[in-house]
Design a protein around this motif. Structure first.
Motif, short mmCIF file in Angstrom:
data_model
loop_
_atom_site.label_atom_id
_atom_site.label_comp_id
_atom_site.label_asym_id
_atom_site.label_seq_id
_atom_site.Cartn_x
_atom_site.Cartn_y
_atom_site.Cartn_z
N LYS A 51 0.86 -1.18 0.00
CA LYS A 51 0.00 0.00 0.00
C LYS A 51 0.89 1.23 0.00
O LYS A 51 1.88 1.29 0.69
CB LYS A 51 -0.88 0.03 1.24
N ARG A 52 0.49 2.20 -0.82
CA ARG A 52 1.22 3.47 -0.87
C ARG A 52 0.34 4.55 -0.26
O ARG A 52 -0.81 4.70 -0.64
CB ARG A 52 1.59 3.82 -2.30
N PHE A 53 0.90 5.26 0.67
CA PHE A 53 0.19 6.34 1.33
C PHE A 53 0.89 7.66 1.03
O PHE A 53 2.11 7.74 1.07
CB PHE A 53 0.18 6.13 2.85
N ARG A 54 0.10 8.66 0.71
CA ARG A 54 0.65 9.99 0.47
C ARG A 54 0.25 10.90 1.60
O ARG A 54 -0.85 10.79 2.14
CB ARG A 54 0.11 10.57 -0.84
N SER A 55 1.11 11.79 1.94
CA SER A 55 0.77 12.78 2.94
C SER A 55 0.49 14.10 2.23
O SER A 55 1.39 14.87 1.93
CB SER A 55 1.91 12.94 3.95
N ASP A 56 -0.78 14.30 1.90
CA ASP A 56 -1.18 15.53 1.23
C ASP A 56 -1.25 16.65 2.25
O ASP A 56 -1.51 16.42 3.44
CB ASP A 56 -2.56 15.35 0.58
N PRO A 57 -1.07 17.88 1.80
CA PRO A 57 -1.21 18.99 2.73
C PRO A 57 -2.64 19.06 3.24
O PRO A 57 -3.58 18.65 2.54
CB PRO A 57 -0.84 20.22 1.91
N ALA A 58 -2.80 19.55 4.42
CA ALA A 58 -4.13 19.68 5.00
C ALA A 58 -4.99 20.59 4.15
O ALA A 58 -4.51 21.57 3.57
CB ALA A 58 -4.03 20.24 6.42
N ASP A 59 -6.26 20.24 4.05
CA ASP A 59 -7.19 21.09 3.32
C ASP A 59 -7.30 22.43 4.04
O ASP A 59 -7.30 22.49 5.26
CB ASP A 59 -8.58 20.45 3.24
N THR A 60 -7.40 23.47 3.26
CA THR A 60 -7.59 24.78 3.86
C THR A 60 -9.02 25.20 3.60
O THR A 60 -9.60 24.90 2.56
CB THR A 60 -6.62 25.82 3.26
N VAL A 61 -9.59 25.85 4.56
CA VAL A 61 -10.97 26.30 4.44
C VAL A 61 -11.04 27.79 4.75
O VAL A 61 -10.18 28.34 5.43
CB VAL A 61 -11.91 25.53 5.39
N ASP A 62 -12.08 28.39 4.23
CA ASP A 62 -12.30 29.80 4.51
C ASP A 62 -12.62 29.99 5.98
O ASP A 62 -13.06 29.06 6.67
CB ASP A 62 -13.46 30.33 3.66
N SER A 63 -12.44 31.21 6.45
CA SER A 63 -12.75 31.51 7.85
C SER A 63 -14.25 31.32 8.09
O SER A 63 -15.06 31.28 7.16
CB SER A 63 -12.35 32.95 8.17
N TYR A 64 -14.60 31.24 9.34
CA TYR A 64 -16.01 31.06 9.72
C TYR A 64 -16.87 32.19 9.17
O TYR A 64 -17.96 31.96 8.63
CB TYR A 64 -16.13 30.98 11.24
N ALA A 65 -16.38 33.44 9.27
CA ALA A 65 -17.15 34.59 8.79
C ALA A 65 -17.42 34.49 7.29
O ALA A 65 -18.53 34.76 6.82
CB ALA A 65 -16.41 35.89 9.11
N VAL A 66 -16.41 34.09 6.53
CA VAL A 66 -16.57 33.96 5.08
C VAL A 66 -17.55 32.84 4.75
O VAL A 66 -18.42 32.98 3.89
CB VAL A 66 -15.21 33.75 4.38
N ARG A 67 -17.43 31.70 5.45
CA ARG A 67 -18.35 30.59 5.19
C ARG A 67 -19.79 30.99 5.51
O ARG A 67 -20.71 30.64 4.77
CB ARG A 67 -17.94 29.36 6.00
N GLN A 68 -19.99 31.71 6.60
CA GLN A 68 -21.34 32.15 6.97
C GLN A 68 -21.90 33.12 5.93
O GLN A 68 -23.04 32.99 5.52
CB GLN A 68 -21.33 32.82 8.35
N ALA A 69 -21.10 34.08 5.52
CA ALA A 69 -21.55 35.06 4.52
C ALA A 69 -21.85 34.37 3.20
O ALA A 69 -22.86 34.66 2.55
CB ALA A 69 -20.50 36.15 4.34
N ALA A 70 -20.99 33.44 2.79
CA ALA A 70 -21.19 32.75 1.51
C ALA A 70 -22.43 31.87 1.53
O ALA A 70 -23.11 31.73 0.52
CB ALA A 70 -19.96 31.91 1.17
N ALA A 71 -22.75 31.29 2.68
CA ALA A 71 -23.95 30.46 2.78
C ALA A 71 -25.21 31.32 2.71
O ALA A 71 -26.18 30.95 2.06
CB ALA A 71 -23.93 29.66 4.08
N ALA A 72 -25.19 32.48 3.36
CA ALA A 72 -26.38 33.34 3.39
C ALA A 72 -26.48 34.24 2.16
O ALA A 72 -27.59 34.54 1.71
CB ALA A 72 -26.36 34.19 4.66
N PHE A 73 -25.35 34.67 1.64
CA PHE A 73 -25.32 35.63 0.53
C PHE A 73 -24.30 35.20 -0.52
O PHE A 73 -23.23 35.80 -0.63
CB PHE A 73 -24.97 37.03 1.04
#
Length: 160
Positions: A51-73
């Motif tokens: 089995k070959r395992f890769r260590s990908d960089p951690a996913d990055t996500v937008d800040s909470y404020a951006v996620r909230q704004a994007a969901a509502a608007f």
């Protein structure tokens, strides 16, 4: 001094490349025990799973404020091939603020029909919708005010 640093740098690069993909071996030994190792099994082992395992960089996500704004608007930018500098300025403003947006290029009659359904006439690009609020023509002050009211940060936030 520079030539002494070259082998160290080369070793570091090779070590980092090796850390990107690790191989793990699984096999059953002659006593019936399951063995796991990062080294190949001894000769004579009949069934080996590799089995070959890769260590990908951690996913990055937008800040909470951006996620909230994007969901509502959610933000949609309407553009066209002949929009020119105005569309470039519009994209730059959204990117500088770190606003996630969908760009809808108006290229066909069907695209134009969708545009008119959301924004009405006359046809003018760039246009923006912030949630249900339509804004036609690039006016940085008006666009910033709409984005501020929707809760988007005024500058791009670091991703987490």
């Amino acid at each position: 001094m520079k030539t002494a640093a070259l082998p160290v740098l080369l070793a570091a690069v090779l070590a980092a490349a090796g850390a990107q993909a690790q191989t793990t071996y699984r096999w059953v030994d002659e006593h019936g025990r399951v063995q796991y190792s990062d080294q190949p099994p001894p000769p004579g082992v009949r069934r080996v799973e590799e089995k070959r395992f890769r260590s990908d960089p951690a996913d990055t996500v937008d800040s909470y404020a951006v996620r909230q704004a994007a969901a509502a608007f959610p933000v949609v930018l309407y553009s066209s091939a002949n929009c020119g500098d105005a569309c470039g300025l519009a994209r730059d403003l959204l990117n500088r603020r770190g606003v996630p947006f969908t760009e809808m290029p108006i290229a066909t009659e069907a695209d134009l029909a969708v545009y008119r359904e959301r924004l009405g006439t006359p046809d003018e690009v760039p246009a923006l919708t912030v949630g249900t609020l339509p804004l036609k023509g690039f006016q940085a002050a008006a666009w910033n005010r709409a984005l501020d009211n929707a809760g988007y940060p005024s500058t791009a936030q670091p991703k987490r």
